[in-house]
Scaffold this active site. Structure first.
Site, PDB file in Angstrom:
ATOM      1  N   GLU A 163      -0.285  41.274  19.740  1.00 30.31           N
ATOM      2  CA  GLU A 163      -1.253  42.313  20.287  1.00 30.31           C
ATOM      3  C   GLU A 163      -2.125  41.708  21.463  1.00 30.31           C
ATOM      4  O   GLU A 163      -2.682  42.467  22.112  1.00 30.31           O
ATOM      5  CB  GLU A 163      -2.372  42.749  19.234  1.00 30.31           C
ATOM      6  CG  GLU A 163      -1.363  43.534  18.264  1.00 30.31           C
ATOM      7  CD  GLU A 163      -2.453  44.284  17.159  1.00 30.31           C
ATOM      8  OE1 GLU A 163      -3.300  44.017  16.871  1.00 30.31           O
ATOM      9  OE2 GLU A 163      -1.865  45.600  16.940  1.00 30.31           O
ATOM     10  N   ILE A 205     -10.773  36.742  13.454  1.00 28.94           N
ATOM     11  CA  ILE A 205     -11.690  37.802  13.267  1.00 28.94           C
ATOM     12  C   ILE A 205     -11.165  38.575  11.894  1.00 28.94           C
ATOM     13  O   ILE A 205     -11.916  39.158  11.270  1.00 28.94           O
ATOM     14  CB  ILE A 205     -11.833  38.739  14.474  1.00 28.94           C
ATOM     15  CG1 ILE A 205     -13.511  39.234  14.448  1.00 28.94           C
ATOM     16  CG2 ILE A 205     -10.952  39.827  14.648  1.00 28.94           C
ATOM     17  CD1 ILE A 205     -13.861  39.708  15.784  1.00 28.94           C
ATOM     18  N   HIS A 214      -1.131  32.585  21.264  1.00 25.02           N
ATOM     19  CA  HIS A 214      -1.833  32.047  20.302  1.00 25.02           C
ATOM     20  C   HIS A 214      -1.104  31.794  18.971  1.00 25.02           C
ATOM     21  O   HIS A 214      -0.286  32.571  18.713  1.00 25.02           O
ATOM     22  CB  HIS A 214      -3.143  32.976  19.759  1.00 25.02           C
ATOM     23  CG  HIS A 214      -2.405  34.517  19.578  1.00 25.02           C
ATOM     24  ND1 HIS A 214      -2.319  35.261  20.736  1.00 25.02           N
ATOM     25  CD2 HIS A 214      -2.394  35.101  18.335  1.00 25.02           C
ATOM     26  CE1 HIS A 214      -1.825  36.472  20.068  1.00 25.02           C
ATOM     27  NE2 HIS A 214      -1.772  36.450  18.896  1.00 25.02           N
TER      28      HIS A 214
HETATM   29  P1  DGP Z   1      -1.138  38.951  17.382  1.00 25.59           P
HETATM   30  O1  DGP Z   1      -0.676  40.280  16.568  1.00 25.59           O
HETATM   31  O2  DGP Z   1      -0.218  37.767  16.923  1.00 25.59           O
HETATM   32  O3  DGP Z   1      -1.377  39.110  18.864  1.00 25.59           O
HETATM   33  O4  DGP Z   1      -2.972  38.628  16.651  1.00 25.59           O
HETATM   34  C1  DGP Z   1      -3.832  38.873  17.335  1.00 25.59           C
HETATM   35  C2  DGP Z   1      -4.933  38.303  16.300  1.00 25.59           C
HETATM   36  O5  DGP Z   1      -6.271  38.035  16.938  1.00 25.59           O
HETATM   37  C3  DGP Z   1      -5.228  39.129  15.081  1.00 25.59           C
HETATM   38  O6  DGP Z   1      -4.912  38.440  13.737  1.00 25.59           O
HETATM   39  C4  DGP Z   1      -6.825  39.396  15.109  1.00 25.59           C
HETATM   40  C5  DGP Z   1      -7.227  38.415  16.335  1.00 25.59           C
HETATM   41  N1  DGP Z   1      -8.240  38.898  17.094  1.00 25.59           N
HETATM   42  C6  DGP Z   1      -8.362  39.789  18.033  1.00 25.59           C
HETATM   43  N2  DGP Z   1      -9.491  39.807  18.499  1.00 25.59           N
HETATM   44  C7  DGP Z   1     -10.138  38.768  18.321  1.00 25.59           C
HETATM   45  C8  DGP Z   1     -11.561  38.354  18.513  1.00 25.59           C
HETATM   46  O7  DGP Z   1     -12.246  38.751  19.366  1.00 25.59           O
HETATM   47  N3  DGP Z   1     -11.874  37.188  17.881  1.00 25.59           N
HETATM   48  C9  DGP Z   1     -11.247  36.453  17.124  1.00 25.59           C
HETATM   49  N4  DGP Z   1     -11.697  35.239  16.565  1.00 25.59           N
HETATM   50  N5  DGP Z   1      -9.881  36.895  16.766  1.00 25.59           N
HETATM   51  C10 DGP Z   1      -9.577  38.160  17.345  1.00 25.59           C
END
Ligand code: DGP
Length: 128
Positions: A105, A40, A110
């Site tokens: 986060e 996102i 992932h």
């Molecule tokens: P990390 O710091 O590795 O936990 O990255 C979490 C990632 O997840 C960050 O790059 C933004 C993404 N993200 C958070 N919420 C959402 C969402 O609701 N949808 C999508 N597609 N990505 C999200």
């Protein structure tokens, strides 16, 4: 806020909700073991996330508890997603942030796939 990767799995996390279809995503791939979609908040021209279908908090949790079939299926999905995004010839970067120091986060494993531009050498990234 970074998570504690030793916490039990919380099935209200955002990626669990995406897996259950409660929240939308821009899906690029789905199979028995994995779902992949656009991040996102993209940090590169191509920024995809690949998540396992199973309930695993982190890379640590997954590699400790998942079956061989789940691990193999997930790893193959990451490769397939990168291949289908046309990233093999130009190259790409994978990242799996884990726990506090890794600044993870979302508490569902992932793998980030970054591509579409030249990245710097690893040293500045590792220094944070
Ligand atoms: P990390 O710091 O590795 O936990 O990255 C979490 C990632 O997840 C960050 O790059 C933004 C993404 N993200 C958070 N919420 C959402 C969402 O609701 N949808 C999508 N597609 N990505 C999200």
């Amino acid at each position: 806020m970074p998570i504690d990767a030793t916490q039990p799995y919380d099935d209200s996390n955002i990626f669990a909700r995406i897996l259950r279809g409660e929240l939308p995503c821009r899906k690029v791939h789905e199979d028995e073991f994995a779902l992949a979609f656009h991040d996102i908040n993209p940090q590169a021209p191509v920024h995809l996330l690949v998540i396992p279908k199973g309930a695993y908090v982190s890379w640590d949790d997954f590699t400790a508890k998942a079956s061989d079939a789940e691990v193999a299926g997930f790893m193959r999905a990451v490769g397939q997603v990168a291949r289908e995004a046309g990233l093999v010839a130009p190259g790409y970067r994978l990242l799996a942030n884990t726990g506090g120091h890794g600044h993870q986060e979302v508490p569902h494993l992932h793998v980030h796939i970054f591509g579409g531009r030249q990245f710097r050498e690893m040293v500045p990234l590792v220094r944070g």
